[in-house]
Design an enzyme around this catalytic site. Structure first.
Site, PDB file in Angstrom:
ATOM      1  N   HIS A 306      -4.125   5.913   5.183  1.00  0.00           N
ATOM      2  CA  HIS A 306      -3.288   4.737   4.936  1.00  0.00           C
ATOM      3  C   HIS A 306      -4.065   3.509   5.353  1.00  0.00           C
ATOM      4  O   HIS A 306      -4.791   3.545   6.336  1.00  0.00           O
ATOM      5  CB  HIS A 306      -1.972   4.828   5.729  1.00  0.00           C
ATOM      6  CG  HIS A 306      -0.932   3.914   5.210  1.00  0.00           C
ATOM      7  ND1 HIS A 306      -0.866   2.590   5.588  1.00  0.00           N
ATOM      8  CD2 HIS A 306       0.052   4.100   4.309  1.00  0.00           C
ATOM      9  CE1 HIS A 306       0.128   2.022   4.950  1.00  0.00           C
ATOM     10  NE2 HIS A 306       0.706   2.913   4.169  1.00  0.00           N
ATOM     11  N   ASP A 364       3.935  10.332   1.712  1.00  0.00           N
ATOM     12  CA  ASP A 364       3.954  11.071   0.452  1.00  0.00           C
ATOM     13  C   ASP A 364       3.554  12.524   0.594  1.00  0.00           C
ATOM     14  O   ASP A 364       3.707  13.305  -0.340  1.00  0.00           O
ATOM     15  CB  ASP A 364       3.015  10.397  -0.554  1.00  0.00           C
ATOM     16  CG  ASP A 364       3.558   9.057  -0.967  1.00  0.00           C
ATOM     17  OD1 ASP A 364       4.794   8.934  -1.039  1.00  0.00           O
ATOM     18  OD2 ASP A 364       2.769   8.135  -1.194  1.00  0.00           O
TER      19      ASP A 364
END
Ligand code: ACO
Length: 433
Positions: A306, A364
């Site tokens: 991320h 996710d």
């Protein structure tokens, strides 16, 4: 503003810039006067060091793995709140009183239907169109149907557009799904809660009544809550940039949907489940880890890493726990995808490559497992993310429009093309290859 001043020295000249402090997070150097003072721009592709706006909506501490909506930690909201209450919080800044909540719920449920003419619009798409292609097109087309809420200078129209977007996006996404599987559209039912209504619009068929499983509805509500907003990510920044030109809200949200679709952003949930299935069994994991580490292979572990979180994504923690609970409650035993996911996480998190780069599972990584267990095809995953994020996009758009400092977004560049040259008539040109 702090008393601190940042000093920049270029050659023999020194320039001072104010340092601004927010309520939390790093201070920022206010460089708005940089070009006027120095004739230079800053260079920051990917905006890794740039705060593009000031905002009161969402706070992330990427090093600590913290996420807050309006100051409330995401784990508290996930445990005690629900998506519609979170929508209110994001849009209006405070948790609602019972009266405010009842009024908000009524306003949202009164706007869940889409204009009947939009049904024909869907039929123009190929049946095998990706739901995100349809959602992007239909959301943009809302500007053609709801003219009375496109004047962004009118507070009331902005408010109606916001409610319309939050209320209609589940209907739009469910219709994209129904269209893709050749089933009739299902109208919304306002006596159901937000997640249950969406499930019914996706899975109900005319011959028999669909009974919503409260466990499934709760898991979906949690997915909506965890995805509702995420600071100035790529799609939110896209919405803000589109809105900075005073474009109508439906066009701005369509731009956000388009940006979210990419596999480096919202498309990762679809890509992550496809990857877990491709891995198949835990014994294939080392091969995929080796590929992820190979600089000559473009493959990345989808659902890992991320831009902001350099610690565990707090949403992934909630998602991981929920995935296990939902699979247990649905009676799914020994789910091979969950087993691969858990094993992959364990191996990756003990590998120096991932440790050094601070690559952890993101939201996710586990959401796809839940959506798959509920019965959604992978092609719907990113559309469900778009549904959840619509409220965040709208809240950020509203905040920007109301900001007296709003300016059209217009980045500059470091030009590296040809220097000035004279036009040559075509007959004088020769092959330069
Ligand atoms: N697998 C393997 N290596 C990775 C991964 C990954 N998933 N992510 C980053 N890396 C490596 C890069 O190769 C790079 O290595 P290097 O320093 O040796 O060159 C290093 O980690 C830093 O990566 P960057 O691409 O510079 O990091 P950035 O912050 O720009 O990218 C991103 C973040 C796009 C999320 C990236 O981690 C990625 O592509 N992840 C996979 C896709 C994904 O899951 N996206 C969902 C994000 S969450 C969301 O949008 C809801």
């Amino acid at each position: 503003m702090t008393d601190t001043v940042a000093t920049l020295t270029i050659g023999d000249k020194t320039f001072e810039f104010p340092v601004l402090s927010g309520s939390m997070g790093p201070d920022v150097i206010d460089i708005r006067s940089l070009y006027a003072k120095t004739g230079m721009f800053t260079y920051d592709p990917g905006f890794t060091s740039t705060a593009a706006c000031d905002s009161t909506i969402t706070f992330i501490d990427g090093d600590q793995g913290e996420l807050m909506y309006r100051g409330y930690p995401i784990d508290q909201l996930a445990e005690h709140s629900n998506y519609l209450e979170v929508c209110y919080l994001l849009l209006y800044g405070e948790l609602p009183t019972p009266e405010q909540m009842a009024d908000f719920e009524q306003r949202v449920t009164r706007h869940t239907m889409v204009h009947e003419q939009m049904h024909y619009f869907y039929r123009g798409f190929r049946r095998d169109a990706h739901p995100m292609a349809i959602v992007c097109g239909v959301v943009g087309a809302m500007a053609a149907f709801y003219h009375d809420s496109t004047d962004i200078s009118d507070d009331m129209q902005r408010e109606i557009a916001s409610i319309r977007m939050v209320a209609k996006i589940p209907t739009i996404v469910a219709m994209a799904y129904k269209y893709s599987i050749g089933q009739p559209f299902v109208y919304p039912r306002n006596d159901l809660n937000f997640a249950s209504n969406f499930l019914r619009m996706c899975f109900s068929v005319p011959p028999e009544e669909y009974v919503v499983d409260p466990v499934v509805a709760h898991a979906l509500d949690l997915i909506f809550t965890l995805h509702a907003d995420h600071e100035q990510n790529a799609s939110t920044s896209t919405v803000r940039l589109a809105g900075s030109s005073d474009a109508n809200p439906f066009a701005c949200i369509a731009a956000g949907v388009a940006c979210l679709w990419g596999p480096a952003h919202g498309g990762a949930n679809e890509a992550a489940l496809d990857m877990l299935r491709e891995i198949g069994t835990p014994d294939h994991i080392p091969e995929f880890i080796a590929r992820a580490k190979d600089k000559n292979d473009p493959f990345r572990l989808m659902g890992f890493g991320h831009r902001v979180y350099k610690s565990y994504d707090p949403r992934a923690t909630v998602m991981q726990k929920t995935a296990k609970e939902v699979l247990d409650l649905l009676g799914v035993k020994n789910n091979p995808t969950l087993q691969v996911a858990q094993e992959l996480e364990k191996i990756a998190l003990s590998d120096p490559y991932f440790i050094e780069r601070k690559l952890y599972p993101n939201v996710d990584f586990y959401s796809g497992i839940i959506l798959d267990a509920i019965g959604f095809p992978t092609s719907m995953f990113t559309a469900i993310f778009a549904l959840s994020r619509t409220v965040g996009w709208i809240a950020q758009w509203k905040e920007m429009i109301a900001d007296p400092q709003k300016k059209i977004g217009r980045p500059r560049q470091l030009y590296n093309g040809a220097p000035t040259r004279d036009y040559e008539p075509i007959g004088n040109r020769w092959d330069r290859t």
